[in-house]
Enzyme design. Structure first.
Site, PDB file in Angstrom:
ATOM      1  N   LYS A   1       1.175   4.121   6.927  1.00 10.32           N
ATOM      2  CA  LYS A   1       0.444   5.750   6.223  1.00 10.32           C
ATOM      3  C   LYS A   1       1.102   6.656   6.369  1.00 10.32           C
ATOM      4  CE  LYS A   1      -2.999   3.011   4.347  1.00 10.32           C
ATOM      5  NZ  LYS A   1      -1.908   1.555   4.379  1.00 10.32           N
TER       6      LYS A   1
ATOM      7  N   SER B   1       0.812  -1.266   0.049  1.00  6.19           N
ATOM      8  CA  SER B   1      -0.397  -0.170   0.655  1.00  6.19           C
ATOM      9  C   SER B   1       0.611   1.213  -0.088  1.00  6.19           C
ATOM     10  CB  SER B   1      -0.915  -0.078   2.355  1.00  6.19           C
ATOM     11  OG  SER B   1      -0.098  -0.023   2.518  1.00  6.19           O
TER      12      SER B   1
END
Length: 149
Positions: A109, A72
């Protein structure tokens, strides 16, 4: 009384334990770097010695290692990268953290403070919007990473 359970790492991360020993290993270090273009034959390499553990594993009580298992955050982080994470650093704008939103699994993230989102650098993955009532738990900030070539 309220007991808060710490979320586990998501399937895109793997905790990697490490142990510091008393002996410090130093490796050769050329502080002037290396040219990626055309090196000058007159360049004089000045050899020094540095300890990688003292540079990257400072404050061992606030340092842990995590291996990336998902994509991701590609291309910034790739599967297999070893992340050096510091739990004594503040989550600032555009920093990459090991984060949990509302007690979900920890993920890696990038934090966008202005837009209140956690960004997946890989455009194939959705960003995570952060609402006013959401709670973010920051396990630590990614300070460095090691990638095998």
């Amino acid at each position: 009384m309220s007991i808060v359970k710490i979320p586990k790492l998501s399937s895109e991360l793997e905790f990697v334990p490490f142990e510091l020993l008393e002996d410090e290993i130093k490796v050769k270090y050329f502080s002037d770097g290396v040219q990626a273009g055309f090196p000058s034959p007159a360049d004089d390499f000045k050899e020094q010695r540095i300890s990688l553990d003292s540079k990257y594993l400072t404050n061992p009580d606030a340092t842990f290692l995590v291996r990336v298992k998902g994509d991701s955050m590609y291309p910034t982080l790739q599967i297999g990268d070893l992340l050096i994470v510091k739990s004594d650093k503040e989550l600032l704008d555009n920093k990459i953290g090991i984060l949990s939103v509302n007690n979900t699994e920890f993920t890696v993230k990038r934090f966008d403070k202005e837009k209140n989102i956690l960004i997946a650098d890989n455009k194939s993955f959705p960003n995570i919007e952060i609402g006013e009532d959401d709670t973010i738990l920051c396990l630590g900030i990614v300070q460095h990473f090691i990638r095998d070539l």
